[in-house]
Design a protein around this motif. Sequence first.
Motif, PDB file in Angstrom:
ATOM      1  N   GLY A 247     -81.371 -30.885  68.140  1.00  0.00           N
ATOM      2  CA  GLY A 247     -80.200 -30.461  67.401  1.00  0.00           C
ATOM      3  C   GLY A 247     -79.175 -31.861  66.796  1.00  0.00           C
ATOM      4  O   GLY A 247     -79.665 -32.907  66.956  1.00  0.00           O
ATOM      5  N   ARG A 248     -78.120 -31.252  66.395  1.00  0.00           N
ATOM      6  CA  ARG A 248     -77.288 -32.466  65.969  1.00  0.00           C
ATOM      7  C   ARG A 248     -75.579 -32.362  66.663  1.00  0.00           C
ATOM      8  O   ARG A 248     -75.375 -31.128  66.747  1.00  0.00           O
ATOM      9  CB  ARG A 248     -77.087 -32.419  64.339  1.00  0.00           C
ATOM     10  CG  ARG A 248     -78.420 -32.970  63.829  1.00  0.00           C
ATOM     11  CD  ARG A 248     -78.421 -32.836  62.431  1.00  0.00           C
ATOM     12  NE  ARG A 248     -79.644 -33.134  61.914  1.00  0.00           N
ATOM     13  CZ  ARG A 248     -80.128 -32.939  60.536  1.00  0.00           C
ATOM     14  NH1 ARG A 248     -79.251 -32.210  59.693  1.00  0.00           N
ATOM     15  NH2 ARG A 248     -81.313 -33.141  60.387  1.00  0.00           N
ATOM     16  N   LEU A 249     -75.196 -33.335  66.388  1.00  0.00           N
ATOM     17  CA  LEU A 249     -73.477 -33.496  66.652  1.00  0.00           C
ATOM     18  C   LEU A 249     -73.034 -33.961  65.422  1.00  0.00           C
ATOM     19  O   LEU A 249     -73.601 -34.835  64.755  1.00  0.00           O
ATOM     20  CB  LEU A 249     -73.251 -34.254  67.869  1.00  0.00           C
ATOM     21  CG  LEU A 249     -73.404 -33.783  69.212  1.00  0.00           C
ATOM     22  CD1 LEU A 249     -73.074 -34.607  70.257  1.00  0.00           C
ATOM     23  CD2 LEU A 249     -72.826 -32.444  69.500  1.00  0.00           C
TER      24      LEU A 249
ATOM     25  N   ASP B 276     -67.888 -36.598  63.103  1.00  0.00           N
ATOM     26  CA  ASP B 276     -66.645 -36.353  64.168  1.00  0.00           C
ATOM     27  C   ASP B 276     -66.675 -35.836  65.537  1.00  0.00           C
ATOM     28  O   ASP B 276     -65.565 -35.522  66.163  1.00  0.00           O
ATOM     29  CB  ASP B 276     -65.542 -35.812  63.207  1.00  0.00           C
ATOM     30  CG  ASP B 276     -65.401 -36.582  61.887  1.00  0.00           C
ATOM     31  OD1 ASP B 276     -65.520 -38.026  62.040  1.00  0.00           O
ATOM     32  OD2 ASP B 276     -65.251 -35.945  60.900  1.00  0.00           O
ATOM     33  N   THR B 277     -67.910 -35.747  66.005  1.00  0.00           N
ATOM     34  CA  THR B 277     -68.110 -35.234  67.446  1.00  0.00           C
ATOM     35  C   THR B 277     -68.852 -36.162  68.294  1.00  0.00           C
ATOM     36  O   THR B 277     -69.672 -37.082  67.748  1.00  0.00           O
ATOM     37  CB  THR B 277     -68.816 -33.610  67.476  1.00  0.00           C
ATOM     38  OG1 THR B 277     -68.248 -32.905  66.653  1.00  0.00           O
ATOM     39  CG2 THR B 277     -69.114 -33.371  68.760  1.00  0.00           C
ATOM     40  N   SER B 278     -68.324 -36.575  69.464  1.00  0.00           N
ATOM     41  CA  SER B 278     -69.150 -37.396  70.517  1.00  0.00           C
ATOM     42  C   SER B 278     -69.669 -36.529  71.356  1.00  0.00           C
ATOM     43  O   SER B 278     -69.474 -35.264  71.592  1.00  0.00           O
ATOM     44  CB  SER B 278     -68.001 -38.365  70.901  1.00  0.00           C
ATOM     45  OG  SER B 278     -67.132 -37.693  71.785  1.00  0.00           O
TER      46      SER B 278
ATOM     47  N   THR C  73     -71.624 -27.025  76.331  1.00  0.00           N
ATOM     48  CA  THR C  73     -70.210 -26.895  76.662  1.00  0.00           C
ATOM     49  C   THR C  73     -69.602 -28.016  76.018  1.00  0.00           C
ATOM     50  O   THR C  73     -69.789 -28.983  76.036  1.00  0.00           O
ATOM     51  CB  THR C  73     -70.156 -26.979  78.244  1.00  0.00           C
ATOM     52  OG1 THR C  73     -70.839 -25.936  78.811  1.00  0.00           O
ATOM     53  CG2 THR C  73     -68.448 -26.725  78.635  1.00  0.00           C
ATOM     54  N   TYR C  74     -68.358 -27.696  75.219  1.00  0.00           N
ATOM     55  CA  TYR C  74     -67.759 -28.485  74.398  1.00  0.00           C
ATOM     56  C   TYR C  74     -66.243 -28.679  74.958  1.00  0.00           C
ATOM     57  O   TYR C  74     -65.742 -27.610  75.216  1.00  0.00           O
ATOM     58  CB  TYR C  74     -67.580 -28.093  73.054  1.00  0.00           C
ATOM     59  CG  TYR C  74     -69.060 -28.247  72.300  1.00  0.00           C
ATOM     60  CD1 TYR C  74     -69.527 -29.333  71.741  1.00  0.00           C
ATOM     61  CD2 TYR C  74     -69.895 -27.149  72.376  1.00  0.00           C
ATOM     62  CE1 TYR C  74     -70.739 -29.043  71.012  1.00  0.00           C
ATOM     63  CE2 TYR C  74     -71.145 -27.067  71.729  1.00  0.00           C
ATOM     64  CZ  TYR C  74     -71.357 -28.096  71.168  1.00  0.00           C
ATOM     65  OH  TYR C  74     -72.762 -28.101  70.655  1.00  0.00           O
ATOM     66  N   ALA C  75     -65.739 -29.790  75.010  1.00  0.00           N
ATOM     67  CA  ALA C  75     -64.320 -30.006  75.259  1.00  0.00           C
ATOM     68  C   ALA C  75     -63.652 -30.377  73.987  1.00  0.00           C
ATOM     69  O   ALA C  75     -64.067 -30.676  73.156  1.00  0.00           O
ATOM     70  CB  ALA C  75     -64.211 -31.226  76.202  1.00  0.00           C
TER      71      ALA C  75
ATOM     72  N   HIS D   6     -71.592 -26.955  62.595  1.00  0.00           N
ATOM     73  CA  HIS D   6     -70.250 -27.024  62.901  1.00  0.00           C
ATOM     74  C   HIS D   6     -69.371 -25.938  63.641  1.00  0.00           C
ATOM     75  O   HIS D   6     -68.287 -25.583  63.227  1.00  0.00           O
ATOM     76  CB  HIS D   6     -69.315 -27.206  61.371  1.00  0.00           C
ATOM     77  CG  HIS D   6     -69.693 -28.761  60.811  1.00  0.00           C
ATOM     78  ND1 HIS D   6     -68.890 -29.274  59.883  1.00  0.00           N
ATOM     79  CD2 HIS D   6     -70.576 -29.526  61.340  1.00  0.00           C
ATOM     80  CE1 HIS D   6     -69.638 -30.271  59.599  1.00  0.00           C
ATOM     81  NE2 HIS D   6     -70.397 -30.589  60.568  1.00  0.00           N
ATOM     82  N   GLN D   7     -70.120 -25.234  64.497  1.00  0.00           N
ATOM     83  CA  GLN D   7     -69.896 -23.993  65.125  1.00  0.00           C
ATOM     84  C   GLN D   7     -68.414 -23.945  65.663  1.00  0.00           C
ATOM     85  O   GLN D   7     -67.410 -23.006  65.530  1.00  0.00           O
ATOM     86  CB  GLN D   7     -70.866 -23.311  65.977  1.00  0.00           C
ATOM     87  CG  GLN D   7     -70.408 -22.042  66.499  1.00  0.00           C
ATOM     88  CD  GLN D   7     -71.731 -21.289  67.141  1.00  0.00           C
ATOM     89  OE1 GLN D   7     -72.517 -21.678  67.177  1.00  0.00           O
ATOM     90  NE2 GLN D   7     -71.196 -20.217  67.777  1.00  0.00           N
ATOM     91  N   VAL D   8     -68.348 -24.994  66.465  1.00  0.00           N
ATOM     92  CA  VAL D   8     -66.705 -25.049  67.236  1.00  0.00           C
ATOM     93  C   VAL D   8     -65.801 -25.154  66.372  1.00  0.00           C
ATOM     94  O   VAL D   8     -64.733 -24.241  66.451  1.00  0.00           O
ATOM     95  CB  VAL D   8     -67.008 -26.079  68.162  1.00  0.00           C
ATOM     96  CG1 VAL D   8     -65.577 -26.323  69.069  1.00  0.00           C
ATOM     97  CG2 VAL D   8     -68.054 -25.964  69.374  1.00  0.00           C
ATOM     98  N   ARG D   9     -66.001 -25.934  65.396  1.00  0.00           N
ATOM     99  CA  ARG D   9     -64.691 -26.101  64.359  1.00  0.00           C
ATOM    100  C   ARG D   9     -64.413 -25.031  63.531  1.00  0.00           C
ATOM    101  O   ARG D   9     -63.497 -24.662  63.390  1.00  0.00           O
ATOM    102  CB  ARG D   9     -65.142 -27.251  63.561  1.00  0.00           C
ATOM    103  CG  ARG D   9     -65.055 -28.752  64.267  1.00  0.00           C
ATOM    104  CD  ARG D   9     -65.650 -29.592  63.112  1.00  0.00           C
ATOM    105  NE  ARG D   9     -65.978 -30.920  63.936  1.00  0.00           N
ATOM    106  CZ  ARG D   9     -65.204 -31.751  64.632  1.00  0.00           C
ATOM    107  NH1 ARG D   9     -63.820 -31.716  64.340  1.00  0.00           N
ATOM    108  NH2 ARG D   9     -65.630 -32.678  65.233  1.00  0.00           N
TER     109      ARG D   9
ATOM    110  N   LEU E 221     -60.168 -32.925  68.224  1.00  0.00           N
ATOM    111  CA  LEU E 221     -61.272 -33.725  68.955  1.00  0.00           C
ATOM    112  C   LEU E 221     -62.138 -33.121  69.570  1.00  0.00           C
ATOM    113  O   LEU E 221     -61.889 -31.873  70.298  1.00  0.00           O
ATOM    114  CB  LEU E 221     -60.562 -34.499  70.230  1.00  0.00           C
ATOM    115  CG  LEU E 221     -61.195 -36.073  70.470  1.00  0.00           C
ATOM    116  CD1 LEU E 221     -61.086 -37.200  69.256  1.00  0.00           C
ATOM    117  CD2 LEU E 221     -60.023 -36.514  71.577  1.00  0.00           C
ATOM    118  N   LEU E 222     -63.419 -33.523  69.328  1.00  0.00           N
ATOM    119  CA  LEU E 222     -64.503 -32.593  69.837  1.00  0.00           C
ATOM    120  C   LEU E 222     -65.741 -33.249  70.855  1.00  0.00           C
ATOM    121  O   LEU E 222     -65.921 -34.429  69.964  1.00  0.00           O
ATOM    122  CB  LEU E 222     -65.154 -31.670  68.936  1.00  0.00           C
ATOM    123  CG  LEU E 222     -66.455 -30.743  69.123  1.00  0.00           C
ATOM    124  CD1 LEU E 222     -65.738 -29.647  70.207  1.00  0.00           C
ATOM    125  CD2 LEU E 222     -66.845 -30.099  67.921  1.00  0.00           C
ATOM    126  N   THR E 223     -65.916 -32.910  71.822  1.00  0.00           N
ATOM    127  CA  THR E 223     -66.952 -33.678  72.818  1.00  0.00           C
ATOM    128  C   THR E 223     -67.885 -32.758  73.268  1.00  0.00           C
ATOM    129  O   THR E 223     -67.467 -31.768  74.089  1.00  0.00           O
ATOM    130  CB  THR E 223     -66.150 -34.468  73.878  1.00  0.00           C
ATOM    131  OG1 THR E 223     -65.035 -35.330  73.390  1.00  0.00           O
ATOM    132  CG2 THR E 223     -67.125 -35.507  74.615  1.00  0.00           C
TER     133      THR E 223
END
Length: 242
Positions: free
Chosen positions: A103-105, A108-110, A135-137, A189-192, A204-206
């Motif tokens: 998959g990919r990040l 702008d995601t770490s 899981t994302y912070a 870019h699901q979380v965003r 900020l996404l990790t």
Amino acid sequence: MRKTERLDKLLSNLGYGARRDVRHWIKQGWITVDGHPATSPAQKVCPQQVLLEGKALDHPDGLTLMYHKALGTVCSRKEDGRLIYADFPERWIDRKPPLSSVGRLDKDTSGLLIVTDDGLLNHQLTSPKHHISKTYAVRLAHPLDGSEAARFASGSLLLEDDDRPCLPAELSISSDTEAELILHEGRYHQVRRMFAAIGNHVQLLTRIRIGALSLHDTNLAAGEYITTTPAELMQRITPCEP
Ligand code: URA
């Protein structure tokens, strides 16, 4: 009995050099096979018995990494920016089969990313059949109002340009503008996009966990990796499965 393969093909697939380089190294006496100088590029060898300049070959049985992707790096050659592969030894770029991220990040995601040359492992980790959560912070631009967890858990949240709602996802709130989100699917870019759909903005996404494997437990700093094996990795990601 272990599999044998042609010496020149083996070294070239591990990224050491072209087949003509291997011919040269044999002439120089730099390669040994089971303690004896190699005799021909076509010699059938067991990778574990080959030494190049006295050193064992680099992961001849395949390469799998737990990696902490840094902010600003990109997973695909189609994107602009510094590739994640620049964080690995140069020789690995030329390996066959090639290394690829599971998959990919986005740039702008770490966070935690698996990189492997094992197609089966890649499939196991991405296929919906295997139900591996991520899981994302998240740090948000606007304070949370308390309604978000229910909306994400509803199974009816529709993202812009999608015709199917998101699967239920679990949000736990850590502060006014910070939360952790567990996803059971992986869309672009699901979380965003989920936060955009409810009028907020991700600053900020990790990615902090894949299944049960936590970035924190790996002790990896941004840009660092550790090698593992598919079996050990699956054990850490899905510890309860037989
Ligand atoms: N969601 C995003 O928005 N970006 C990622 O990189 C991963 C999940």
